[in-house]
Design a protein around this motif. Structure first.
Motif, PDB file in Angstrom:
ATOM      1  N   GLN A  59       0.818  -1.205   0.000  1.00 47.97           N
ATOM      2  CA  GLN A  59       0.000   0.000   0.000  1.00 47.97           C
ATOM      3  C   GLN A  59       0.857   1.263   0.000  1.00 47.97           C
ATOM      4  N   ALA A  60       2.001   1.241   0.672  1.00 50.54           N
ATOM      5  CA  ALA A  60       2.883   2.409   0.690  1.00 50.54           C
ATOM      6  C   ALA A  60       3.392   2.728  -0.705  1.00 50.54           C
ATOM      7  N   ALA A  61       3.719   1.690  -1.469  1.00 48.95           N
ATOM      8  CA  ALA A  61       4.163   1.924  -2.840  1.00 48.95           C
ATOM      9  C   ALA A  61       3.038   2.483  -3.695  1.00 48.95           C
ATOM     10  N   ILE A  62       1.816   1.974  -3.504  1.00 48.90           N
ATOM     11  CA  ILE A  62       0.671   2.498  -4.259  1.00 48.90           C
ATOM     12  C   ILE A  62       0.468   3.979  -3.960  1.00 48.90           C
ATOM     13  N   ALA A  63       0.663   4.363  -2.699  1.00 54.99           N
ATOM     14  CA  ALA A  63       0.479   5.770  -2.321  1.00 54.99           C
ATOM     15  C   ALA A  63       1.423   6.680  -3.097  1.00 54.99           C
ATOM     16  N   THR A  64       2.636   6.223  -3.371  1.00 58.89           N
ATOM     17  CA  THR A  64       3.596   7.067  -4.098  1.00 58.89           C
ATOM     18  C   THR A  64       3.281   7.129  -5.571  1.00 58.89           C
ATOM     19  N   PHE A  65       2.405   6.252  -6.063  1.00 56.01           N
ATOM     20  CA  PHE A  65       2.029   6.280  -7.469  1.00 56.01           C
ATOM     21  C   PHE A  65       0.907   7.271  -7.742  1.00 56.01           C
ATOM     22  N   GLN A  66       0.282   7.804  -6.704  1.00 49.94           N
ATOM     23  CA  GLN A  66      -0.836   8.696  -6.916  1.00 49.94           C
ATOM     24  C   GLN A  66      -0.372  10.003  -7.553  1.00 49.94           C
ATOM     25  N   ARG A  67      -1.358  10.752  -8.059  1.00 48.73           N
ATOM     26  CA  ARG A  67      -1.064  11.952  -8.838  1.00 48.73           C
ATOM     27  C   ARG A  67      -0.219  12.928  -8.036  1.00 48.73           C
ATOM     28  N   SER A  68       1.056  12.976  -8.347  1.00 45.87           N
ATOM     29  CA  SER A  68       1.966  13.877  -7.656  1.00 45.87           C
ATOM     30  C   SER A  68       3.107  14.189  -8.613  1.00 45.87           C
ATOM     31  N   TRP A  69       3.552  15.438  -8.592  1.00 45.44           N
ATOM     32  CA  TRP A  69       4.590  15.828  -9.549  1.00 45.44           C
ATOM     33  C   TRP A  69       5.934  15.247  -9.183  1.00 45.44           C
ATOM     34  N   ARG A  70       6.133  14.952  -7.925  1.00 43.82           N
ATOM     35  CA  ARG A  70       7.307  14.188  -7.505  1.00 43.82           C
ATOM     36  C   ARG A  70       6.866  13.253  -6.394  1.00 43.82           C
ATOM     37  N   PRO A  71       7.239  11.964  -6.479  1.00 45.79           N
ATOM     38  CA  PRO A  71       6.821  11.028  -5.427  1.00 45.79           C
ATOM     39  C   PRO A  71       7.237  11.527  -4.050  1.00 45.79           C
ATOM     40  N   GLY A 122      -7.962  10.518  -0.339  1.00 42.77           N
ATOM     41  CA  GLY A 122      -9.140   9.665  -0.291  1.00 42.77           C
ATOM     42  C   GLY A 122      -8.832   8.226  -0.645  1.00 42.77           C
ATOM     43  N   LEU A 123      -8.014   8.032  -1.666  1.00 42.07           N
ATOM     44  CA  LEU A 123      -7.673   6.672  -2.074  1.00 42.07           C
ATOM     45  C   LEU A 123      -6.817   5.970  -1.030  1.00 42.07           C
ATOM     46  N   ILE A 124      -5.854   6.682  -0.459  1.00 45.93           N
ATOM     47  CA  ILE A 124      -5.008   6.076   0.577  1.00 45.93           C
ATOM     48  C   ILE A 124      -5.838   5.675   1.790  1.00 45.93           C
ATOM     49  N   ALA A 125      -6.734   6.578   2.225  1.00 46.12           N
ATOM     50  CA  ALA A 125      -7.559   6.274   3.403  1.00 46.12           C
ATOM     51  C   ALA A 125      -8.494   5.098   3.138  1.00 46.12           C
ATOM     52  N   SER A 126      -9.126   5.075   1.961  1.00 42.18           N
ATOM     53  CA  SER A 126     -10.040   3.979   1.647  1.00 42.18           C
ATOM     54  C   SER A 126      -9.292   2.656   1.540  1.00 42.18           C
ATOM     55  N   SER A 127      -8.127   2.661   0.912  1.00 40.86           N
ATOM     56  CA  SER A 127      -7.350   1.432   0.772  1.00 40.86           C
ATOM     57  C   SER A 127      -6.889   0.919   2.129  1.00 40.86           C
ATOM     58  N   ASN A 128      -6.526   1.821   3.016  1.00 40.43           N
ATOM     59  CA  ASN A 128      -6.088   1.391   4.347  1.00 40.43           C
ATOM     60  C   ASN A 128      -7.209   0.703   5.123  1.00 40.43           C
ATOM     61  N   VAL A 129      -8.428   1.232   4.997  1.00 38.44           N
ATOM     62  CA  VAL A 129      -9.558   0.588   5.671  1.00 38.44           C
ATOM     63  C   VAL A 129      -9.804  -0.797   5.086  1.00 38.44           C
ATOM     64  N   ALA A 130      -9.733  -0.894   3.755  1.00 36.41           N
ATOM     65  CA  ALA A 130      -9.973  -2.183   3.112  1.00 36.41           C
ATOM     66  C   ALA A 130      -8.912  -3.207   3.507  1.00 36.41           C
ATOM     67  N   ILE A 131      -7.655  -2.809   3.487  1.00 34.19           N
ATOM     68  CA  ILE A 131      -6.583  -3.747   3.832  1.00 34.19           C
ATOM     69  C   ILE A 131      -6.643  -4.114   5.311  1.00 34.19           C
ATOM     70  N   MET A 132      -7.061  -3.171   6.143  1.00 26.47           N
ATOM     71  CA  MET A 132      -7.178  -3.446   7.579  1.00 26.47           C
ATOM     72  C   MET A 132      -8.126  -4.610   7.845  1.00 26.47           C
ATOM     73  N   LEU A 133      -9.162  -4.760   7.003  1.00 24.20           N
ATOM     74  CA  LEU A 133     -10.100  -5.855   7.188  1.00 24.20           C
ATOM     75  C   LEU A 133      -9.431  -7.214   7.020  1.00 24.20           C
ATOM     76  N   VAL A 134      -8.347  -7.258   6.232  1.00 27.58           N
ATOM     77  CA  VAL A 134      -7.599  -8.504   6.054  1.00 27.58           C
ATOM     78  C   VAL A 134      -6.560  -8.671   7.155  1.00 27.58           C
ATOM     79  N   THR A 135      -5.793  -7.621   7.416  1.00 29.65           N
ATOM     80  CA  THR A 135      -4.639  -7.755   8.311  1.00 29.65           C
ATOM     81  C   THR A 135      -5.023  -8.004   9.756  1.00 29.65           C
ATOM     82  N   VAL A 136      -6.228  -7.589  10.178  1.00 32.04           N
ATOM     83  CA  VAL A 136      -6.607  -7.820  11.573  1.00 32.04           C
ATOM     84  C   VAL A 136      -6.823  -9.302  11.865  1.00 32.04           C
TER      85      VAL A 136
END
Length: 741
Positions: A59-71, A122-136
């Motif tokens: 998920q951390a790598a996905i966060a750096t792929f989001q729309r940003s002029w420099r990661p 928004g995408l980072i927060a939503s993905s974290n909630v979704a992944i949390m459902l697995v990791t717990v």
């Protein structure tokens, strides 16, 4: 649009694979960080901790792929840390289902509200909630949960360190944004040769402006060719329009028009050469023939007045952009550039072709270039919270989205737990991942997730059955699936979801789960989660179509002050407190972008228009775009300090500013705006002997405003008692009469 057509279109867009430029080095970097975390976790803690920490690095790598002029390394750290906190709190409450449900509702509501701060958060927060459902579900004790959370933070730190240590294509996104802006203007110049009143989409210029926001440290290291060229590009656009438009003096056909076409073709060639040089970091290879066109000695005898001034300014600006794109430092620009590059980066400047000459809103000719400063990550936090508070009201589409996603997550978790399938978290996980604040993205992502899950699970299952991989082999296959996902992320949701499905199968297999324990139920629960998300939007929607009138009114309310500021600049050029043309233009562009985004969302919705038909919306959009283009013609020739004042322009600007404000209010109230004050100011102007170009442009402004009223006059036809619209009377209806109906 009918529901059948809307579902068909969204399904087609969900499974579409777009052709995008791939960036394999960035994908390899993200996969390398994931491999490091998995290997470290396997060595220290074992397969279960490795699977959990791998989600954090993934998920951390996905966060750096989001729309940003420099990661941003901070995004990777924030993503890993927030997932760690979510996982630890979730594990503490997972044994008490009511408490965990309460936490899930609060967490998903907050994630839904975070879309107010932008799609990245928004995408980072939503993905974290979704992944949390697995990791717990992976830890077996509080100590293990703390260890898993710590490894998730380590995963974010590893990805952040790789971004810093191994940057890929440094300044590449900035180069592309600036090159795209210059290439768009080159295309505009070519279109003006055949259509002198062609429209121009300012989106590339807006993207280039966003890319120009850098930190002070980045500003010191930014390549020389990225300094100044954007500001010059802003000045070129109105000059191109002024040179081509027949209203400024060049006839539609004849020798003068032929010379204008030659100049526009040469300008396009020079802009393309500058764009290529900036994109690839190479010297500018300016075509000699294009340079020679501006040196033709008989141009002064063919073009006179405003067209000749436009040609001269265009020549100056093209020299500037070629020298700047070639990497010439601003202080080394020769005097032939006439100083326009010295203030090119300032967003407080006018976009005219001349260097400003009086201090005030327009700046000074030799002031030091200002840099658009990008806020730090910590400075973004209070802004994000403020944006979320601003959307926290009943009518907000963000609040409706947060309410939907929290209700669906809780419902999906209860149903998944109640059904005898096991792993019930797949249903709420799917819902949280696919739900977005607008209809088209929610439905297209639901289709993409279901189709991608089936394909990804089928492929991964086939590999597992054929190879029977062990722990290390499963980890390797998971890293390979993640690398493929990073590579194909921008090609569409279908490919992304297929890779994610395979990644999860391999990762959970590394943790000891057999494919027969996850594959069938994952497909069924994914289908249930997607259907819940789609049903929730249908039951509790946030349609954009009914808000189109408000968006149109916002655009008019922003466009009016911009046009008024341009006319106000002619009223008395000697005043120090000059109208802020640049600031008004940026506001108008933002409103225009919001309108187009709203129209794009509304077009995909299965909702009939309420008060603004598609035809009326298109005609009104054309009128407002024409209003901005007319103002741009005058903006190309803003007067220097000491030029002859045009007093009627002040009265016209005041009337225009007041009338557009009232007109925006009328549009929101479903009335047709009237322009009596503007017409009276123009009638008074006709009796005075002043600049004819400015006066004629004011006439064009009134004509476009009248076209806007005529477009809206057909938007709300009166209904008869049987519910049908009566026939319209022959001839145009007076907008003044329409407003009093």
């Amino acid at each position: 649009m009918s529901w059948r057509r809307a579902l068909k279109d969204t399904a087609r867009s969900g499974i579409a694979v777009e052709k995008k430029r791939l960036e394999p080095l960035i994908a390899v970097r993200g996969a390398a960080g994931l491999a490091i975390v998995i290997a470290l976790s396997l060595w220290l803690f074992g397969p279960a901790a490795a699977a959990s920490s791998a989600f954090g690095a993934f998920q951390a790598a996905i966060a750096t792929f989001q729309r940003s002029w420099r990661p941003r390394p901070e995004l990777a750290i924030a993503s890993g840390t927030s997932l760690a906190v979510s996982t630890f709190l979730g594990y503490l409450t997972i044994s008490k289902e009511p408490l965990f449900l309460a936490l899930l509702v609060v967490w998903t509501f907050a994630a839904g509200m975070s879309w107010a701060a932008g799609p990245t958060i928004g995408l980072i927060a939503s993905s974290n909630v979704a992944i949390m459902l697995v990791t717990v579900t992976l830890p077996t004790s509080v100590a293990q949960a703390a260890g898993h959370a710590a490894m998730m933070i380590v995963g974010g730190l590893v990805q952040a360190a790789l971004i810093v240590l191994f940057p890929v294509r440094r300044w590449g996104a900035h180069r592309d944004a600036l090159a795209d802006a210059l290439a768009a203007e080159a295309d505009y110049a070519r279109r003006l040769r055949h259509d002198p009143v062609a429209s121009f989409d300012p989106q590339p210029l807006m993207e280039a402006r966003n890319a120009a926001a850098v930190t002070p440290r980045q500003a010191r290291r930014r390549p020389a060719e990225l300094h100044g060229a954007r500001g010059i590009a802003e000045r070129i656009r109105p000059v191109l329009a002024s040179l081509a438009d027949p209203a400024m003096g060049v006839p539609a056909e004849g020798h003068a028009r032929d010379r204008v076409r030659e100049l526009l073709a040469s300008a396009a060639a020079l802009l393309d050469a500058a764009a290529h040089a900036i994109r690839h970091g190479e010297p500018v290879a300016a075509p000699p023939a294009a340079l020679a066109t501006f040196r033709t000695p008989d141009t002064g005898s063919i073009l006179t007045g405003a067209p000749y001034r436009a040609m001269t300014r265009l020549n100056t600006l093209l020299q500037d952009v070629v020298e700047t794109a070639g990497g010439t430092p601003q202080q080394d620009v020769p005097s032939g550039a006439r100083g326009t590059a010295h203030s090119a980066e300032s967003d407080g400047q006018s976009t005219s072709g001349r260097a400003p000459t009086h201090p005030g809103a327009r700046g000074t000719a030799h002031s030091a270039p200002t840099t658009r400063t990008r806020p730090t990550f910590l400075a973004l936090i209070p802004k994000a919270l403020k944006a979320m508070r601003g959307e926290l009201h009943r009518g907000s589409p963000i609040t409706r989205h947060a309410t939907r996603v929290s209700a669906v997550a809780a419902t999906g978790y209860i149903l998944g737990t109640w059904l005898p399938l096991g792993h019930g978290y797949w249903a709420p996980l799917t819902s949280v991942m696919v739900m977005r604040p607008d209809f088209s993205q929610t439905y297209s992502r639901a289709v993409a997730r279901l189709a991608g899950t089936v394909i990804g699970v089928a492929v991964a299952t086939g590999v597992v059955q054929a190879a029977t991989p062990g722990t290390l082999q499963s980890g390797t296959l998971a890293v390979a699936s993640a690398a493929l996902m990073y590579l194909l992320m921008r090609t569409g949701q279908f490919a992304t979801q297929a890779c994610i499905a395979a990644y999860v199968v391999f990762l959970l297999g590394m943790g000891g789960e057999e494919w027969t324990q996850t594959v069938p139920e994952r497909v069924l629960l994914t289908l249930m989660g997607g259907l819940l998300a789609m049903l929730a939007y249908a039951v509790y929607p946030a349609w954009e179509t009914p808000r189109l009138r408000t968006r149109l009114a916002d655009w008019l309310a922003a466009q009016g002050p911009y046009v008024a500021a341009v006319f106000g600049s002619y009223a008395d050029p000697s005043v120090r407190d000059a109208p802020d043309v640049r600031g008004a233009l940026l506001t108008a562009r933002t409103a225009r972008a919001a309108w187009h985004a709203a129209v794009a969302r509304a077009t995909a919705e299965p909702v009939r228009h309420r008060g603004l038909s598609r035809t009326a919306a298109d005609d009104a959009e054309d009128a407002l775009a024409q209003l901005g283009r007319v103002a741009m013609l005058l903006e190309a020739h803003l007067p220097e300090r000491g030029a002859t004042p045009v007093p009627p322009a002040a009265r016209f600007a005041d009337a225009l500013r007041e009338s557009t404000h009232k007109g925006a209010k009328a549009i929101r109230e479903r009335r047709v705006p009237t322009w009596d004050a503007v017409r009276e100011a123009l009638d008074a102007w006709e009796t005075e002997d002043t600049d004819k170009v400015v006066r004629n442009t004011a006439t064009l402004v009134l004509d476009t405003l009248t076209e806007l009223s005529e477009a809206l006059d057909t938007a709300v036809p009166p209904m008869t008692l049987d519910g049908t619209a009566p026939e319209k009377p022959d001839g145009p209806r007076d907008p003044k009469d329409s407003a009093t109906r």
